[in-house]
Design a protein around this motif. Structure first.
Motif, mmCIF file in Angstrom:
data_model
loop_
_atom_site.group_PDB
_atom_site.id
_atom_site.type_symbol
_atom_site.label_atom_id
_atom_site.label_comp_id
_atom_site.label_asym_id
_atom_site.label_seq_id
_atom_site.Cartn_x
_atom_site.Cartn_y
_atom_site.Cartn_z
ATOM 1 N N GLN A 67 0.830 -1.199 0.000
ATOM 2 C CA GLN A 67 0.000 0.000 0.000
ATOM 3 C C GLN A 67 0.863 1.247 0.000
ATOM 4 O O GLN A 67 0.598 2.199 -0.731
ATOM 5 N N LYS A 68 1.902 1.251 0.818
ATOM 6 C CA LYS A 68 2.787 2.414 0.899
ATOM 7 C C LYS A 68 3.465 2.656 -0.439
ATOM 8 O O LYS A 68 3.519 3.797 -0.911
ATOM 9 N N ALA A 69 3.949 1.588 -1.066
ATOM 10 C CA ALA A 69 4.611 1.731 -2.365
ATOM 11 C C ALA A 69 3.631 2.227 -3.424
ATOM 12 O O ALA A 69 3.964 3.103 -4.231
ATOM 13 N N ALA A 70 2.423 1.691 -3.428
ATOM 14 C CA ALA A 70 1.414 2.115 -4.407
ATOM 15 C C ALA A 70 1.028 3.575 -4.192
ATOM 16 O O ALA A 70 0.863 4.330 -5.153
ATOM 17 N N LEU A 71 0.894 3.973 -2.939
ATOM 18 C CA LEU A 71 0.540 5.355 -2.628
ATOM 19 C C LEU A 71 1.642 6.315 -3.065
ATOM 20 O O LEU A 71 1.369 7.355 -3.678
ATOM 21 N N GLN A 72 2.902 5.969 -2.787
ATOM 22 C CA GLN A 72 4.019 6.817 -3.201
ATOM 23 C C GLN A 72 4.083 6.926 -4.720
ATOM 24 O O GLN A 72 4.308 8.009 -5.265
ATOM 25 N N HIS A 73 3.872 5.812 -5.410
ATOM 26 C CA HIS A 73 3.902 5.828 -6.868
ATOM 27 C C HIS A 73 2.774 6.701 -7.426
ATOM 28 O O HIS A 73 2.988 7.481 -8.358
ATOM 29 N N SER A 78 0.830 11.204 -10.456
ATOM 30 C CA SER A 78 -0.529 11.663 -10.705
ATOM 31 C C SER A 78 -0.777 12.956 -9.941
ATOM 32 O O SER A 78 -0.183 13.210 -8.902
ATOM 33 N N SER A 79 -1.682 13.736 -10.459
ATOM 34 C CA SER A 79 -2.024 14.982 -9.767
ATOM 35 C C SER A 79 -3.222 14.795 -8.842
ATOM 36 O O SER A 79 -3.651 15.727 -8.184
ATOM 37 N N GLY A 80 -3.761 13.570 -8.784
ATOM 38 C CA GLY A 80 -4.932 13.301 -7.951
ATOM 39 C C GLY A 80 -4.566 13.028 -6.512
ATOM 40 O O GLY A 80 -3.400 13.049 -6.106
ATOM 41 N N PHE A 81 -5.589 12.768 -5.712
ATOM 42 C CA PHE A 81 -5.409 12.428 -4.305
ATOM 43 C C PHE A 81 -5.803 10.972 -4.101
ATOM 44 O O PHE A 81 -6.791 10.499 -4.663
ATOM 45 N N PHE A 82 -5.042 10.260 -3.281
ATOM 46 C CA PHE A 82 -5.297 8.847 -3.043
ATOM 47 C C PHE A 82 -5.182 8.547 -1.557
ATOM 48 O O PHE A 82 -4.464 9.231 -0.832
ATOM 49 N N VAL A 96 -9.430 9.739 -4.342
ATOM 50 C CA VAL A 96 -10.341 10.583 -3.561
ATOM 51 C C VAL A 96 -10.714 11.781 -4.429
ATOM 52 O O VAL A 96 -9.855 12.485 -4.953
ATOM 53 N N LEU A 97 -12.012 11.986 -4.561
ATOM 54 C CA LEU A 97 -12.490 13.145 -5.312
ATOM 55 C C LEU A 97 -12.895 14.225 -4.322
ATOM 56 O O LEU A 97 -13.730 13.991 -3.446
ATOM 57 N N PRO A 98 -12.303 15.396 -4.432
ATOM 58 C CA PRO A 98 -12.640 16.444 -3.475
ATOM 59 C C PRO A 98 -14.056 16.961 -3.717
ATOM 60 O O PRO A 98 -14.564 16.962 -4.831
#
Length: 103
Positions: A67-73, A78-82, A96-98
């Motif tokens: 999860q940590k590796a996927a989140l960092q990648h 990407s310019s999105g939020f995860f 995550v959609l604001p």
């Protein structure tokens, strides 16, 4: 892909069978010598629960690392939020959609 001559294929199969038979014989010898050295060793004394707990803990650590590796990648590319969250579909991270205030 080059075709093997028929004689060579038969030799390879015989060689594999011989190796597997030797490994099986060695496995049986080790199991027998282990049971001779420790007569009560064949009776499990709640070890499966310990092994299962250890395996579950190791699996959780592995998932957390993934999860940590996927989140960092995702943040790097990407310019999105995860966020990390358990998913019914096996996703390690979720976008995550604001919420935007209506104007």
């Amino acid at each position: 892909m080059a075709a093997n001559p028929p004689g060579q294929v038969g030799f390879q199969n015989k060689n594999r069978v011989a190796i597997l038979a030797e490994l099986d014989k060695e496995k049986r010898r080790l199991i027998q010598s282990q049971s001779m050295n420790n007569p009560g060793a064949s009776i499990p004394l709640s070890r499966p629960a310990v092994n299962k707990e250890f395996r579950d803990q190791a699996e959780q650590q592995h998932i957390a690392a993934q999860q940590k590796a996927a989140l960092q990648h995702a943040h790097a590319h990407s310019s999105g939020f995860f966020i990390t969250q358990d998913s019914s579909f096996g996703n390690l991270i979720l976008p995550v959609l604001p919420r935007l205030d209506p104007e």
